[in-house]
Design a protein around this motif. Structure first.
Motif, PDB file in Angstrom:
ATOM      1  N   UNK A  46       0.600  -1.175   0.079  1.00 41.75           N
ATOM      2  CA  UNK A  46       0.012  -0.058  -0.073  1.00 41.75           C
ATOM      3  C   UNK A  46       0.763   1.277  -0.050  1.00 41.75           C
ATOM      4  N   UNK A  47       1.999   1.198   0.992  1.00 43.46           N
ATOM      5  CA  UNK A  47       3.006   2.423   1.120  1.00 43.46           C
ATOM      6  C   UNK A  47       3.485   2.428  -0.555  1.00 43.46           C
TER       7      UNK A  47
ATOM      8  N   UNK B 267       2.364   1.443  -3.392  1.00 44.66           N
ATOM      9  CA  UNK B 267       1.553   1.846  -4.582  1.00 44.66           C
ATOM     10  C   UNK B 267       0.951   3.124  -4.331  1.00 44.66           C
ATOM     11  N   UNK B 268       0.818   3.799  -3.061  1.00 45.38           N
ATOM     12  CA  UNK B 268       0.435   5.007  -3.210  1.00 45.38           C
ATOM     13  C   UNK B 268       1.278   6.152  -3.499  1.00 45.38           C
TER      14      UNK B 268
END
Lengths: 424, 424
Positions: A106-107, A109-110
């Protein structure tokens, strides 16, 4: 600034004046950072260092890594800055080390690190996120299909058949494999839905029907084994309680004012409680959806008769049996419906009867074991010959009622309907 | 055959000889049927009648309907015969009357009555079966899409959003509506998967992000309300127990050998147990996935203080709060992940903190209420002044420990990880 050099350390101003002068040459934020760092005020140090511009960012990154100030650091840089991305990557590396690959993904990707995010998501079987990132990159169709196969294997190993089927159907574009995964997972209705959606009725004969019959016989065997164990444990429990009751009455007959034996016994049994977790009875609560877990549950407990707290172990084992047999209502219901659809009325009817009998047997065992059984062994002893001491002693005896040990009676979900009225 | 005419009924052979002669003219199976039917041996009658050929089938069908011998009858005709189909249709009609439309659908489908099966499946929201039959008929694409919309409405009314989305995506071919259903159902990751699968990233800004923020604030409000109720009930419970304890001690002071008051009290409270189900506290166990059910759970119990068994009602209410707040671990986890992905770190962090505090508060309340609280009010009264009678009396007092009433302590699933370590 003088706080840097406590008077007891540097008696002579000559010793610290050069340092002070050096600090005075620094840019104010970097100056404060240097002081805070020296004083191990790491959060404050980071705060000041983050204001020192790009040329000091590497120093900041090292401070963040050293002191694990990742969350704090991310808040100090604009989300679209290269610093934010560098910090996110460092944080993600740390999270992967901490076995938190999904959060790492998530880190990454964002902050726009799609390829590395994909790796992290694949590593954590976070298949939906993995596919989103893959579509965003975008992966070419053949690589997307390969990715889907890779993720499918992981999901099947985790017995997540319904999700594996989505991957196979929508990303690997292989409806046959998708249906096969659903059949393996006993997800009959969804398997049939894909059969008709993709016009693959041939699979009904080749896969679905044989799998239904196998599932039926496997459930029947499972029920037989569980009911045999239920009876064995219940019988043994009655014996254990009878012996305990006899011991208790004998102890009371001695009627010593302070009941030292009773206390000793009570102490001993509370010490034993610690070893209870290592009991030899199977307390498995794992899902029965695979053959492996079924095997594990069927394994007979290596009965150690006569051990302390054997009654507690038996109660736990009985609760487990009741819980796991009660849990398959939905599974049996959908199996019965699918079998009936394909005219296997005879076999389905026999399974329905066997399951009905198993549920009845457990329903009858519940009050026998948890109410009559426990209450009887908990009843205070009173009568014309009892004294205050004998009654108190009867409460101090080891009984299967200690709150920490007695498993609560398992709840049967009799509200969950599973029977087909069209089966005899 | 003489058994038909017991001697006491027909004294004169002249009366029954004509009947006997008539029977003798019948085909043997029909003859046996006539006799069995006369003797109300319906199963046997059906057995013989089923052997009498097509010309007697209507008679058989009427017998089956009259006596509800559907299952038995189906076993007597080949599954590909018109009789089997007629019987299945009759059975299905009966099952629909019995609110068992899904089973009716299965009966109709397997005997080839696809259109009627479809009706039955739609009526029971058995959407997968409905679509299979629709593909088999096959319905033209526009009608299939209409059917899918119809079924979607039913599923959304039942809050089965994930299934509704499959219908909208694969049968109504409307990915936008599918994503919208998933967003409504808070199925964030699956919504995002479809967003990328159909390249509809625009929906992230228009629907997904606003929905995430709304869900976050709604969860926060929910947690606040539940924790306020937890504190209120716990406080009130302490008061109720204190009053009971005082009453109990006063009663014991009187020390009447037979303790008539105690028995009276005990009787009264066991009579009250019957009315317990109608308690005014909210015991709702329904899923929290929709706003309606959330509202229902949030509704304050109309506190009726001082009613008998108020402590039991409070325990039930506390167990419900703990159960339902503990249950949303997965929901909160996926909400936090989605919020973090879209940089809502601040709001997500606050929700994480609020939920963590709520879980801690419940974890602390559990032993206070269920162990210390219950044990204290269960402890036998003993001391230098106690007599055998006073101790026995202390056990006969109404205590919150009666097995039928005390809800077992709710189990918190502390093994279910929900926290994100990347949120502060």
């Amino acid at each position: 600034m003088n706080c840097l050099f406590p008077s007891q350390t540097f008696k002579d101003p000559k010793e610290y004046l050069p340092l002070l002068n050096m600090l005075k040459t620094l840019e104010p934020n970097y100056q404060r950072y240097t002081i805070d760092k020296h004083l191990k005020r790491n959060r404050k140090a980071l705060h000041h260092l983050s204001k020192c511009g790009e040329e000091h960012f590497n120093e900041a990154l090292n401070l963040v890594k050293d002191q694990r100030l990742y969350s704090e650091a991310l808040g100090r840089y604009p989300t679209d800055s290269p610093q934010y991305k560098a910090l996110s990557c460092a944080y993600a590396e740390y999270m992967v080390e901490q076995q938190q690959a999904e959060q790492a993904g998530l880190l990454l990707w964002r902050c726009g690190e799609a390829v590395r995010a994909l790796q992290a998501f694949v590593g954590s079987a976070s298949w939906r996120n993995a596919l989103c990132v893959a579509e965003q990159i975008p992966l070419p169709p053949d690589q997307l299909a390969l990715l889907a196969r890779d993720l499918t294997e992981k999901l099947i190993a985790l017995r997540r058949y319904t999700e594996a089927a989505i991957l196979l159907e929508q990303y690997a574009k292989d409806c046959e494999e998708a249906i096969s995964a659903l059949v393996t997972g006993a997800v009959w209705e969804e398997a049939l839905r894909l059969v008709y959606l993709y016009n693959r009725q041939d699979i009904i004969e080749t896969n679905l029907k044989p799998a239904l019959l196998e599932a039926c016989s496997s459930q029947t065997t499972y029920l037989e084994a569980q009911m045999a164990m239920l009876i064995r444990h219940k019988t043994r429990l009655a014996v254990v309680w009878e012996v305990k009751e006899k011991d208790r009455l004998e102890l009371l007959d001695e009627d010593v004012p302070d009941c030292p034996e009773a206390e000793l016994y009570s102490e001993a049994s509370s010490v034993m409680t610690g070893s209870h977790a290592g009991s030899k009875y199977s307390h498995s609560n794992s899902s029965r959806s695979s053959k492996n877990s079924r095997k594990a549950e069927r394994k007979k407990p290596s009965l150690k008769e006569g051990i302390p707290l054997e009654d507690m172990d038996l109660l736990h084992a009985l609760a487990d049996i009741i819980h796991s047999v009660d849990k398959i209502r939905g599974e049996v219901h959908s199996l019965l419906k699918a079998m009936m659809l394909f005219q296997f009325d005879g076999q389905a009817g026999r399974l329905q009867q066997a399951y009905g009998e198993a549920l009845q047997m457990m329903d009858a065992a519940l009050p026998e074991v948890w109410q009559e059984g426990l209450q009887q062994s908990q009843a205070p002893i009173s009568g014309p010959n009892s004294t205050a001491n004998s009654i108190m002693a009867s409460f101090q005896q080891p009984r299967p009622s200690a709150t920490q040990e007695t498993p609560p009676p398992p709840k049967m979900r009799n509200g969950v309907k599973w029977k087909l009225s069209i089966l005899k």
